[in-house]
Motif scaffolding. Sequence first.
Motif, PDB file in Angstrom:
ATOM      1  N   TYR A 114      -5.159 -15.464   3.347  1.00 40.51           N
ATOM      2  CA  TYR A 114      -6.371 -14.639   3.382  1.00 40.51           C
ATOM      3  C   TYR A 114      -7.322 -15.134   4.465  1.00 40.51           C
ATOM      4  O   TYR A 114      -7.197 -16.257   4.980  1.00 40.51           O
ATOM      5  CB  TYR A 114      -7.075 -14.650   2.030  1.00 40.51           C
ATOM      6  N   ARG A 148     -14.276 -12.921   4.672  1.00 44.70           N
ATOM      7  CA  ARG A 148     -15.036 -11.822   5.238  1.00 44.70           C
ATOM      8  C   ARG A 148     -16.436 -12.300   5.620  1.00 44.70           C
ATOM      9  O   ARG A 148     -17.012 -13.161   4.945  1.00 44.70           O
ATOM     10  CB  ARG A 148     -15.157 -10.682   4.231  1.00 44.70           C
ATOM     11  N   ALA A 152     -10.447 -11.300   2.468  1.00 45.28           N
ATOM     12  CA  ALA A 152      -9.533 -10.232   2.875  1.00 45.28           C
ATOM     13  C   ALA A 152      -8.127 -10.789   2.700  1.00 45.28           C
ATOM     14  O   ALA A 152      -7.687 -11.638   3.485  1.00 45.28           O
ATOM     15  CB  ALA A 152      -9.790  -9.829   4.310  1.00 45.28           C
ATOM     16  N   ARG A 178      -2.282  -0.417   8.313  1.00 46.48           N
ATOM     17  CA  ARG A 178      -3.400   0.218   9.028  1.00 46.48           C
ATOM     18  C   ARG A 178      -3.348   1.728   8.853  1.00 46.48           C
ATOM     19  O   ARG A 178      -4.382   2.385   8.695  1.00 46.48           O
ATOM     20  CB  ARG A 178      -3.358  -0.166  10.503  1.00 46.48           C
ATOM     21  N   PHE A 209      -4.764   2.903   5.450  1.00 47.87           N
ATOM     22  CA  PHE A 209      -6.209   2.994   5.303  1.00 47.87           C
ATOM     23  C   PHE A 209      -6.724   4.362   5.723  1.00 47.87           C
ATOM     24  O   PHE A 209      -7.729   4.835   5.208  1.00 47.87           O
ATOM     25  CB  PHE A 209      -6.897   1.895   6.115  1.00 47.87           C
ATOM     26  N   ARG A 252      -3.894   3.304  -2.363  1.00 51.58           N
ATOM     27  CA  ARG A 252      -3.594   1.985  -1.813  1.00 51.58           C
ATOM     28  C   ARG A 252      -3.301   0.982  -2.928  1.00 51.58           C
ATOM     29  O   ARG A 252      -2.433   0.120  -2.784  1.00 51.58           O
ATOM     30  CB  ARG A 252      -4.753   1.497  -0.928  1.00 51.58           C
ATOM     31  N   GLY A 306      -9.460  -7.262  -2.138  1.00 50.49           N
ATOM     32  CA  GLY A 306      -9.371  -7.803  -0.795  1.00 50.49           C
ATOM     33  C   GLY A 306      -8.092  -7.395  -0.092  1.00 50.49           C
ATOM     34  O   GLY A 306      -8.052  -7.299   1.140  1.00 50.49           O
ATOM     35  N   TRP A 307      -7.046  -7.139  -0.858  1.00 49.55           N
ATOM     36  CA  TRP A 307      -5.752  -6.755  -0.285  1.00 49.55           C
ATOM     37  C   TRP A 307      -5.757  -5.287   0.156  1.00 49.55           C
ATOM     38  O   TRP A 307      -5.183  -4.943   1.195  1.00 49.55           O
ATOM     39  CB  TRP A 307      -4.658  -6.992  -1.308  1.00 49.55           C
ATOM     40  N   GLY A 349      -8.491  -3.508   0.799  1.00 49.72           N
ATOM     41  CA  GLY A 349      -9.654  -3.180   1.622  1.00 49.72           C
ATOM     42  C   GLY A 349     -10.634  -2.266   0.920  1.00 49.72           C
ATOM     43  O   GLY A 349     -11.141  -1.309   1.512  1.00 49.72           O
TER      44      GLY A 349
END
Length: 226
Positions: A57, A60, A66, A137, A140, A148, A184-185, A187
Motif C-alpha cells: 500500500y 494517501r 491506498a 484504471r 474506475f 468495484r 483503499g483497494w 478507491g
Amino acid sequence: MTPFEPGSFLAEITPEERADLESRGRVREFARGEVLFWEGEEATWVAVLLAGKVKAYSDREQGGEALLAVRGPGALLGEVAAIDGLPRSATVAALEDGRALAVTVPDFMAFLRDNGGAAIVIMRTLCERWRDSDSKRIEFGMFDATGRVAQRLVELADRFGVPAGAGGQSVRITLSLSQEELAGWVGASREAVSKALRTLRRHGWIETGRRVVIVHDLQALRRHAR
C-alpha cells in the motif's frame, strides 16, 4: 509444505532454481501487522513469501491507505527496487502471521544472473502486474463503488476462497480485510464500501461479519463485476 499460490514466483520457477535461491537466503518469521518494507526506503533485501499473506500500500496525502495489491504464499516482494536501484514504491505489511525467505540484494542479483529462467518468470510477472494495473484504471471509469467491490470480492474468492457450508455452493474468503482496507483497494470511501456491501448482502450474494466475508452466489457476483 504450504502450497504456493498458482502463478506466483515460487510456483513458476523450477525446483532446482528454488533450491538455489533458498541456499542464498535465510527464513524470517513475521507477525500480523509487521512491516516488511517501508515506502521510500532503500532496498537492501527482497522477500519470497513462504506462508501468510501481505498487503502492498501507499499512504494517501489526505490520510489513509491506498491498497495496491494483496500477495499470498510464493510471491516475490521488493524485487523492483532491488533491480532498478530506486527507493521502494510501496509499504508491505503482513495481514497475518507468516514467514519469508530473506535474500540480500547482491545475492538476489547473483541468483538472477545464474538463473535466466527465473529472470524470465519475473519479467512475465511484471508484465501481468502492468496489465492488471491498466485493467484497474479502466474499472474506475466504468464501474461504481458497488461494481468495484464486487470485482475485488470475486478476485479474493478465486484466490483465497474455501468451501463454506454443507452444500458446497458458498465460499468463505480466508483473507481478513477491514472495510478501510477494502475501501483503499477500490478507491472509494469507507461509507461507499459499507453501502456497497449492504447492497450485495440485500441481493443475498454475500454474508459479512467482522473481517469475514462468505460469498453465497459467486456467479451472480461475477456477472455484476463485468
